[in-house]
Design an enzyme around this catalytic site. Structure first.
Site, mmCIF file in Angstrom:
data_model
loop_
_atom_site.group_PDB
_atom_site.id
_atom_site.type_symbol
_atom_site.label_atom_id
_atom_site.label_comp_id
_atom_site.label_asym_id
_atom_site.label_seq_id
_atom_site.Cartn_x
_atom_site.Cartn_y
_atom_site.Cartn_z
ATOM 1 N N GLY A 24 0.829 -1.216 0.000
ATOM 2 C CA GLY A 24 0.000 0.000 0.000
ATOM 3 C C GLY A 24 0.855 1.255 0.000
ATOM 4 N N LEU A 25 1.879 1.219 0.846
ATOM 5 C CA LEU A 25 2.781 2.363 0.855
ATOM 6 C C LEU A 25 4.059 2.043 0.085
ATOM 7 C CD1 LEU A 25 2.411 3.721 4.476
ATOM 8 C CD2 LEU A 25 1.404 4.575 2.378
ATOM 9 N N GLY A 26 4.051 0.966 -0.646
ATOM 10 C CA GLY A 26 5.229 0.574 -1.393
ATOM 11 C C GLY A 26 5.246 1.198 -2.770
ATOM 12 N N GLN A 27 5.820 0.481 -3.718
ATOM 13 C CA GLN A 27 6.051 1.073 -5.038
ATOM 14 C C GLN A 27 4.745 1.376 -5.775
ATOM 15 O OE1 GLN A 27 7.865 -1.523 -7.906
ATOM 16 N NE2 GLN A 27 8.651 0.146 -9.164
ATOM 17 N N ASP A 71 -2.265 0.475 5.495
ATOM 18 C CA ASP A 71 -0.961 -0.097 5.826
ATOM 19 C C ASP A 71 -0.927 -0.289 7.329
ATOM 20 O OD1 ASP A 71 1.988 -0.513 6.003
ATOM 21 O OD2 ASP A 71 1.912 0.142 3.931
ATOM 22 N N ARG A 125 1.919 0.755 8.646
ATOM 23 C CA ARG A 125 2.860 1.849 8.937
ATOM 24 C C ARG A 125 2.125 3.179 8.970
ATOM 25 N NH1 ARG A 125 7.353 1.543 4.475
ATOM 26 N NH2 ARG A 125 5.511 1.156 3.219
ATOM 27 N N ILE A 137 -3.318 -7.247 7.253
ATOM 28 C CA ILE A 137 -3.951 -8.372 6.536
ATOM 29 C C ILE A 137 -3.792 -9.705 7.270
ATOM 30 C CG2 ILE A 137 -3.890 -7.430 4.193
ATOM 31 C CD1 ILE A 137 -1.320 -9.556 4.140
ATOM 32 N N TYR A 147 8.798 -16.294 -3.031
ATOM 33 C CA TYR A 147 7.939 -15.293 -3.685
ATOM 34 C C TYR A 147 7.175 -15.939 -4.849
ATOM 35 C CZ TYR A 147 7.046 -10.981 -6.446
ATOM 36 O OH TYR A 147 6.495 -9.957 -7.161
HETATM 37 C C1 AKB Z 1 10.933 -8.650 -8.239
HETATM 38 O O1 AKB Z 1 11.946 -8.387 -8.913
HETATM 39 O O2 AKB Z 1 10.917 -9.457 -7.303
HETATM 40 C C2 AKB Z 1 9.640 -7.986 -8.647
HETATM 41 C C3 AKB Z 1 8.908 -8.826 -9.631
HETATM 42 C C4 AKB Z 1 9.398 -8.959 -11.007
HETATM 43 O O3 AKB Z 1 7.922 -9.403 -9.298
HETATM 44 N N1 AKB Z 1 9.903 -6.692 -9.189
#
Ligand code: AKB
EC number: 1.1.1.103
Length: 332
Positions: A27-30, A52, A54, A71, A159
């Protein structure tokens, strides 16, 4: 009666009531603040709530409604959705690829447990839900040039694993409970006024700060590493467009979106057209390099183009000229 109460819907003419969620990234990120600005122009300032855990900077706090939302706290999330009559939810909280590897248990908590709360709340209250996925949802056994929407996905980062989970869970909730889940696989996103945090594609943002500041940049990926990238305004527009697309136009729930693909060397060459003395050197981070090599070089986004008319606006030359002018270097 209970179900009717929860799924109280709003008339078509009424603008959506939007929540943009975050834990400490998102939310407060990129992306969150930029998305809030775009949606507020479209739906009215008070209909878009940024959140957020924060404390927001003053300019964000004064730009429109802001609430505390965690969340990982289901009750807190429910309260916000009910009290603010939320009908659209954009779920941006996530630890990115490189930072996720440095903190696997937090990434698992935020990216997976947080998602479960968001899915449950959205399904319970009939909320249209957008969650971004990424090129990171592909892996070394996926086709890389180009990567189609449907193919083998065996990412090797937490991720990536959490984003495949997001795609599958969202689609499962769509088929099982009728949740209106919509998802785009973002390339690396490049923005001037906000910083990414802990990604593999971050070099393509940092290079502009460095070019404007001291004319040199040390890149943590090899010169020839090709990755899909997109300028932030294209990314935010795509996000709004897929959320506004009529249901019958969506043949899928998770789409690739593409714009351009380049290597660090190609980006540096384009930069030199405006700043001829710009120098790039390389000091490769083995973790980021291995991640980048497992990701697609190009995304096949033909389904997004065919189904709901996706069209990018920025290629490499426009991206570089725009980013440099933000940083005070006038385009040649
Ligand atoms: C990352 O580099 O982890 C992100 C993405 C491509 O999901 N910017």
């Amino acid at each position: 009666a209970e179900a009717n109460f929860h799924s109280a819907s709003f008339s078509e003419a009424e603008p959506p009531r939007v929540l943009i969620t975050a834990v400490s990234l998102g939310g407060l990120g990129q992306l969150g603040v930029g998305l809030a600005n775009l949606l507020r122009k479209r739906f009215g300032k008070d209909n878009v709530i940024l959140s957020d855990i924060r404390k927001p900077p003053a300019h964000v706090f004064h730009s429109g409604p802001f609430v505390y939302a965690n969340i990982l706290d289901y009750k807190n999330l429910r309260e916000i959705v009910v009290n603010h009559r939320i009908s659209w939810l954009f779920h941006y909280s996530a630890l990115l690829s490189a930072v996720g590897e440095a903190n696997v248990s937090l990434a698992r908590d935020v990216n997976i447990n947080g998602l479960h709360n968001v899915l449950d709340v959205a399904a319970e209250y009939n909320v249209r839900l957008f969650v971004p996925s990424t090129i990171g949802a592909f892996g070394p056994t996926s086709p890389r040039n180009p990567a189609p929407d449907l193919c083998i996905q065996r990412p090797r980062t937490i991720y990536g694993v959490s984003k495949v989970h997001t795609e599958l869970m969202g689609e499962y909730y769509y088929y099982r409970y009728g949740l209106d889940f919509r998802c785009l696989r973002y390339p690396g996103i490049i923005s001037a006024d906000s910083q990414p945090g802990g990604g593999t594609t971050d070099y393509a943002v940092q290079i502009f700060h460095a070019a404007a500041k001291n004319g040199t940049f040390e890149c943590n990926l090899e010169a020839s590493t090709r990755l899909p990238m997109m300028y932030i305004s294209d990314c935010l527009r795509a996000t709004l467009e897929v959320m506004e697309a009529p249901e019958e136009r969506l043949s899928m729930r998770t789409y690739n979106i593409g714009a351009m693909s380049f290597t660090p060397e190609e980006l540096a060459q384009e930069l030199r057209k405006h700043a001829p003395d710009f120098q790039i050197t390389y000091c490769v981070d083995p973790l980021r390099q291995a991640i980048a090599e497992s990701w697609p070089m190009i995304l096949d986004d033909s389904n997004a183009r065919k189904d709901w008319g996706w069209k990018h606006g920025f290629d490499l030359p426009e991206l570089v000229a725009t980013m440099l002018s933000f940083h005070g270097v006038s385009a040649r």
